[in-house]
Design a protein around this motif. Structure first.
Motif, mmCIF file in Angstrom:
data_model
loop_
_atom_site.group_PDB
_atom_site.id
_atom_site.type_symbol
_atom_site.label_atom_id
_atom_site.label_comp_id
_atom_site.label_asym_id
_atom_site.label_seq_id
_atom_site.Cartn_x
_atom_site.Cartn_y
_atom_site.Cartn_z
ATOM 1 N N LEU A 108 29.209 16.376 35.985
ATOM 2 C CA LEU A 108 30.531 17.364 35.748
ATOM 3 C C LEU A 108 30.335 18.045 37.205
ATOM 4 O O LEU A 108 29.419 18.752 37.761
ATOM 5 C CB LEU A 108 30.394 18.409 34.901
ATOM 6 N N PRO A 109 31.433 18.032 38.153
ATOM 7 C CA PRO A 109 31.539 18.629 39.380
ATOM 8 C C PRO A 109 31.486 20.135 39.145
ATOM 9 O O PRO A 109 32.172 20.624 38.139
ATOM 10 C CB PRO A 109 32.712 18.233 40.107
ATOM 11 N N ALA A 110 30.934 21.127 39.814
ATOM 12 C CA ALA A 110 31.120 22.484 39.695
ATOM 13 C C ALA A 110 31.797 23.126 40.784
ATOM 14 O O ALA A 110 31.868 22.642 41.893
ATOM 15 C CB ALA A 110 29.363 23.093 39.922
ATOM 16 N N SER A 111 32.353 24.233 40.532
ATOM 17 C CA SER A 111 32.745 24.981 41.418
ATOM 18 C C SER A 111 32.297 25.726 42.348
ATOM 19 O O SER A 111 31.101 26.164 41.893
ATOM 20 C CB SER A 111 33.922 26.030 40.862
ATOM 21 N N THR A 112 32.514 25.800 43.747
ATOM 22 C CA THR A 112 31.488 26.550 44.736
ATOM 23 C C THR A 112 31.826 28.161 44.398
ATOM 24 O O THR A 112 31.037 29.130 45.074
ATOM 25 C CB THR A 112 31.465 26.119 46.166
ATOM 26 N N GLU A 113 32.885 28.581 44.064
ATOM 27 C CA GLU A 113 33.336 29.861 43.799
ATOM 28 C C GLU A 113 33.457 30.453 42.665
ATOM 29 O O GLU A 113 34.176 29.527 41.657
ATOM 30 C CB GLU A 113 34.887 29.723 44.474
ATOM 31 N N GLY A 166 34.889 32.131 39.471
ATOM 32 C CA GLY A 166 36.222 32.391 38.766
ATOM 33 C C GLY A 166 37.341 31.408 39.303
ATOM 34 O O GLY A 166 38.511 31.481 38.775
ATOM 35 N N LYS A 167 36.766 30.258 40.025
ATOM 36 C CA LYS A 167 37.674 29.406 40.364
ATOM 37 C C LYS A 167 37.738 28.115 39.373
ATOM 38 O O LYS A 167 36.409 27.560 39.147
ATOM 39 C CB LYS A 167 37.636 28.877 42.099
ATOM 40 N N PHE A 168 38.930 27.830 38.889
ATOM 41 C CA PHE A 168 38.836 26.665 37.873
ATOM 42 C C PHE A 168 39.218 25.289 38.589
ATOM 43 O O PHE A 168 39.746 25.163 39.400
ATOM 44 C CB PHE A 168 39.705 26.988 36.755
ATOM 45 N N LEU A 169 38.500 24.473 38.032
ATOM 46 C CA LEU A 169 38.577 22.960 38.359
ATOM 47 C C LEU A 169 39.178 22.169 37.092
ATOM 48 O O LEU A 169 39.394 22.821 36.063
ATOM 49 C CB LEU A 169 37.150 22.353 38.538
ATOM 50 N N LYS A 170 39.939 21.093 37.710
ATOM 51 C CA LYS A 170 40.567 20.218 36.837
ATOM 52 C C LYS A 170 39.588 19.575 36.181
ATOM 53 O O LYS A 170 38.381 19.503 36.390
ATOM 54 C CB LYS A 170 41.480 19.051 37.804
ATOM 55 N N LYS A 171 39.976 19.226 34.980
ATOM 56 C CA LYS A 171 39.360 18.356 33.807
ATOM 57 C C LYS A 171 38.753 17.064 34.702
ATOM 58 O O LYS A 171 39.495 16.177 34.917
ATOM 59 C CB LYS A 171 39.968 18.090 32.728
ATOM 60 N N ARG A 172 37.266 17.082 35.134
ATOM 61 C CA ARG A 172 36.781 15.786 35.909
ATOM 62 C C ARG A 172 35.576 15.629 35.316
ATOM 63 O O ARG A 172 34.774 16.716 35.264
ATOM 64 C CB ARG A 172 36.844 16.095 37.364
ATOM 65 N N TYR A 173 35.273 14.423 34.795
ATOM 66 C CA TYR A 173 33.775 14.052 34.441
ATOM 67 C C TYR A 173 33.688 12.358 34.591
ATOM 68 O O TYR A 173 34.516 11.854 34.678
ATOM 69 C CB TYR A 173 33.578 14.620 33.173
ATOM 70 N N ALA A 174 32.305 12.165 34.693
ATOM 71 C CA ALA A 174 31.827 10.701 34.528
ATOM 72 C C ALA A 174 30.995 10.689 33.482
ATOM 73 O O ALA A 174 30.010 11.504 33.488
ATOM 74 C CB ALA A 174 31.443 10.270 35.894
ATOM 75 N N VAL A 175 31.232 9.921 32.525
ATOM 76 C CA VAL A 175 29.862 9.505 31.609
ATOM 77 C C VAL A 175 29.520 8.137 31.596
ATOM 78 O O VAL A 175 30.164 6.716 31.693
ATOM 79 C CB VAL A 175 30.797 9.795 30.269
ATOM 80 N N PHE A 176 28.270 7.940 31.717
ATOM 81 C CA PHE A 176 27.608 6.644 31.751
ATOM 82 C C PHE A 176 26.844 6.362 30.524
ATOM 83 O O PHE A 176 26.139 7.070 29.654
ATOM 84 C CB PHE A 176 26.534 6.687 32.734
ATOM 85 N N ASN A 177 26.830 4.903 29.902
ATOM 86 C CA ASN A 177 26.011 4.378 28.932
ATOM 87 C C ASN A 177 24.853 4.127 29.299
ATOM 88 O O ASN A 177 24.604 4.321 30.328
ATOM 89 C CB ASN A 177 26.737 3.027 28.487
ATOM 90 N N PHE A 178 23.807 3.858 28.485
ATOM 91 C CA PHE A 178 22.479 3.361 28.572
ATOM 92 C C PHE A 178 22.224 2.471 29.357
ATOM 93 O O PHE A 178 21.356 2.268 30.211
ATOM 94 C CB PHE A 178 21.634 3.440 27.296
#
Length: 118
Positions: free
Chosen positions: A22-27, A29-41
């Motif tokens: 999950l990317p994190a905001s550097t500021e 109170g600043k919202f990020l768009k829904k972004r994520y990557a999920v990996f299988n085993f």
């Protein structure tokens, strides 16, 4: 009244996975768009949401960087080794940008700075 600052994320988990990025905001109170990557085993990408890698009309350079960096999130035996592997990819691509692609042949460079519409 009591004031409280909280940063919460709620997840609905479909099953056991090896890793979720999950990317994190550097500021604050600043919202990020829904972004994520999920990996299988097995290391395969189970789900990818919101990244340029998945979108049409983005520069091939960005997609290539993301594809390479996502693979490195599974490297290493601890967080430090993982970050080192990711940093190596990031440093390579920063060098490509800083040198304006002088280490690449012309065809490869044009391909990377072209927009991919597929």
């Amino acid at each position: 009244y009591e004031t409280k600052s909280e940063c919460s994320i709620f997840f609905e988990v479909d099953g056991p996975y090896r890793c979720m990025v999950l990317p994190a905001s550097t500021e604050e109170g600043k919202f990020l768009k829904k972004r994520y990557a999920v990996f299988n085993f097995d290391g395969s990408l189970a789900e990818l949401k919101g990244f340029e890698l998945k979108r049409r009309g983005e520069l091939e350079l960005i997609k290539t960087f993301q594809e390479e960096v996502f693979e490195r999130f599974l490297d290493g035996n601890d967080l430090t080794e993982c970050y080192d592997a990711v940093a190596a990819i990031a440093n390579y691509w920063l060098d490509v940008l800083d040198t304006r692609g002088e280490t690449l042949d012309d065809e490869e460079l044009v391909g990377l700075i072209s927009e991919n519409r597929n």
